[in-house]
Design a protein around this motif. Structure first.
Motif, PDB file in Angstrom:
ATOM      1  N   TYR A   1       4.197   8.879 -14.461  1.00  0.00           N
ATOM      2  CA  TYR A   1       2.952   8.620 -15.192  1.00  0.00           C
ATOM      3  C   TYR A   1       1.792   8.433 -14.224  1.00  0.00           C
ATOM      4  N   PHE A   2       2.061   7.849 -13.087  1.00  0.00           N
ATOM      5  CA  PHE A   2       0.993   7.518 -12.154  1.00  0.00           C
ATOM      6  C   PHE A   2       0.585   8.689 -11.268  1.00  0.00           C
ATOM      7  N   TYR A   3       1.506   9.585 -10.960  1.00  0.00           N
ATOM      8  CA  TYR A   3       1.196  10.621  -9.975  1.00  0.00           C
ATOM      9  C   TYR A   3       1.391  12.046 -10.481  1.00  0.00           C
ATOM     10  N   ALA A   4       1.952  12.208 -11.679  1.00  0.00           N
ATOM     11  CA  ALA A   4       2.167  13.563 -12.220  1.00  0.00           C
ATOM     12  C   ALA A   4       2.248  13.484 -13.741  1.00  0.00           C
ATOM     13  N   LYS A   5       1.228  12.905 -14.351  1.00  0.00           N
ATOM     14  CA  LYS A   5       1.256  12.568 -15.769  1.00  0.00           C
ATOM     15  C   LYS A   5       1.566  13.773 -16.659  1.00  0.00           C
ATOM     16  N   ASP A   6       1.077  14.947 -16.273  1.00  0.00           N
ATOM     17  CA  ASP A   6       1.236  16.139 -17.114  1.00  0.00           C
ATOM     18  C   ASP A   6       2.425  17.004 -16.711  1.00  0.00           C
ATOM     19  N   ASP A   7       3.201  16.563 -15.744  1.00  0.00           N
ATOM     20  CA  ASP A   7       4.327  17.343 -15.249  1.00  0.00           C
ATOM     21  C   ASP A   7       5.628  16.739 -15.760  1.00  0.00           C
ATOM     22  N   GLN A   8       6.205  17.377 -16.756  1.00  0.00           N
ATOM     23  CA  GLN A   8       7.419  16.848 -17.360  1.00  0.00           C
ATOM     24  C   GLN A   8       8.617  16.902 -16.400  1.00  0.00           C
ATOM     25  N   ASP A   9       8.504  17.746 -15.364  1.00  0.00           N
ATOM     26  CA  ASP A   9       9.612  17.912 -14.428  1.00  0.00           C
ATOM     27  C   ASP A   9       9.434  17.098 -13.147  1.00  0.00           C
ATOM     28  N   ALA A  10       8.399  16.276 -13.084  1.00  0.00           N
ATOM     29  CA  ALA A  10       8.163  15.476 -11.877  1.00  0.00           C
ATOM     30  C   ALA A  10       9.332  14.532 -11.628  1.00  0.00           C
TER      31      ALA A  10
ATOM     32  N   VAL B   1       0.860  -1.185   0.000  1.00  0.00           N
ATOM     33  CA  VAL B   1       0.000   0.000   0.000  1.00  0.00           C
ATOM     34  C   VAL B   1       0.896   1.235   0.000  1.00  0.00           C
ATOM     35  N   ILE B   2       0.742   2.093  -1.003  1.00  0.00           N
ATOM     36  CA  ILE B   2       1.659   3.226  -1.111  1.00  0.00           C
ATOM     37  C   ILE B   2       1.338   4.293  -0.066  1.00  0.00           C
ATOM     38  N   ILE B   3       2.418   4.873   0.478  1.00  0.00           N
ATOM     39  CA  ILE B   3       2.271   5.818   1.585  1.00  0.00           C
ATOM     40  C   ILE B   3       1.985   7.234   1.114  1.00  0.00           C
ATOM     41  N   ARG B   4       2.305   7.524  -0.165  1.00  0.00           N
ATOM     42  CA  ARG B   4       2.048   8.864  -0.705  1.00  0.00           C
ATOM     43  C   ARG B   4       2.126   8.760  -2.224  1.00  0.00           C
ATOM     44  N   PRO B   5       1.605   9.739  -2.955  1.00  0.00           N
ATOM     45  CA  PRO B   5       1.483   9.581  -4.405  1.00  0.00           C
ATOM     46  C   PRO B   5       2.763   9.243  -5.138  1.00  0.00           C
ATOM     47  N   ASP B   6       3.902   9.860  -4.776  1.00  0.00           N
ATOM     48  CA  ASP B   6       5.121   9.628  -5.551  1.00  0.00           C
ATOM     49  C   ASP B   6       5.764   8.276  -5.249  1.00  0.00           C
TER      50      ASP B   6
END
Length: 351
Positions: free
Chosen positions: A111-120, A59-64
């Motif tokens: 892709y899973f947590y910042a799909k539109d952020d190229q700098d994630a 279970v993931i603890i936070r989005p990233d």
């Protein structure tokens, strides 16, 4: 003869298991698009409540921390509410369940947590990219991660502890910290993935610093009696082994023993695998260096697990894929009924 598998076992004064058979954590990728557990997941776990203890899928603890599609989280109110339905269903059927807390580290993908952020960014101990493509998402290649800063590390420790608090709110009986199988915590513990030269790398004590900080923060929030850890002393997945790794675990295991965890769980797919620098299998190495409750896993049948427990190689056994194929695994083994063989097609549905 498997009678010893059906003996009750006290993890501590707080938690007593009805038998020595654990359901191992099994990633199913069946949460909804908001990473909320579904009613089908509640039914799935409830059907397996005869296990002495269920360890949930990671279970993931936070989005990233997300590195696979539709893996459940434990950081939003909706996710906590979804897990409350799962734990209630398990408890109604007389079972116990721990949440396995997870951050995938360099296995994560924006892709899973910042799909539109190229700098994630992807977080890891060191900026060393894993070769290959994301599991179940073959069109995605792994990114070069950012080496975490001290501020990142402090934030991660807090978020692990918060996830443990959330697990208690969701009705879990405890948590298992996922410190194995090439994910974030494990990445700190192996020289192949940790090339740092600050207080979180280089020496064995430094490499264990972040994992122990996570353990201590969670113990402070929910108690050692409800805190467990999974470890992979032998690097075998998504990283290369290094003879220097043994010294890291030589330091780590006595430190963990001091903390009176609910249990320590080996993370390996096949425990017959041997590591030259460990002098044998992962479980035999850990048993020689850790004297408290140990969970074995990795290709055991009920019979071979029973023999290993009788020989004091470990205290409990975690069973994985056979539990997917046999929701009634415990009763079948006890009554000596034949088991349904696992097939990969079973991963596509929850039954």
């Amino acid at each position: 003869m498997t009678e010893n598998l059906f003996e009750s076992y006290a993890l501590n004064e707080t938690i007593k298991l009805n038998n020595r058979i654990l359901m191992a954590p099994l990633t199913r990728c069946m949460a909804d698009d908001e990473l909320v557990p579904t009613p089908a997941m509640a039914e799935y776990y409830a059907r397996r409540a005869d296990a002495g203890l269920i360890i949930s899928e990671a279970v993931i603890i936070r989005p990233d921390g997300q590195g696979y599609p539709n893996t459940p989280g434990l950081f939003s109110k909706a996710q906590i509410a979804g897990w409350q339905k799962v734990t209630a269903a398990v408890h109604k059927n007389g079972g116990k369940i721990f949440a396995q807390l997870w951050h995938t580290g360099r296995i994560a993908h924006p892709y899973f947590y910042a799909k539109d952020d190229q700098d994630a960014v992807v977080l890891a101990p060191s900026a060393i990219r894993l070769e290959g493509t994301v599991a179940r998402m073959r069109d995605l290649t792994y990114k070069t991660p950012k080496a975490v800063t001290k501020e990142d590390i402090a934030s991660l420790v807090l978020d692990y502890a918060k996830a443990a608090e959330n697990a208690m709110q969701a009705g879990f009986d405890g948590v298992e910290i996922h410190g194995a199988n090439g994910y974030l915590i494990d990445q700190f513990l192996h020289h192949d993935s940790n090339r740092r030269q600050d207080e979180y790398g280089g020496s064995s004590e430094n490499m264990a610093r972040f994992p122990l900080a996570v353990v201590d923060a969670i113990i402070d929030k929910i108690g050692a009696d409800r805190t467990a850890l999974r470890v992979s002393p032998g690097a075998y997945v998504n990283m290369a082994g290094d003879a220097r790794d043994k010294a890291v675990f030589d330091y780590l295991l006595p430190e963990l023993e001091k903390r009176n965890l609910a249990f320590l769980h080996i993370g390996i797919f096949d425990d017959s695998m041997e590591f030259d620098y460990l002098g044998g299998s992962a479980s035999s190495y850990v048993r020689a260096n850790y004297n408290k409750t140990l969970v074995g896993v990795g290709g055991y049948s009920a019979e071979t697990a029973s023999n290993a427990i009788a020989d004091s190689k470990f205290d409990l056994i975690a069973i994985g894929r056979p539990f997917i194929a046999n929701p009634d695994y415990v009763s079948k083994v006890k009554s000596k009924e034949p088991l349904v063989a696992y097939t990969d097609e079973m991963l596509t549905s929850l039954v």
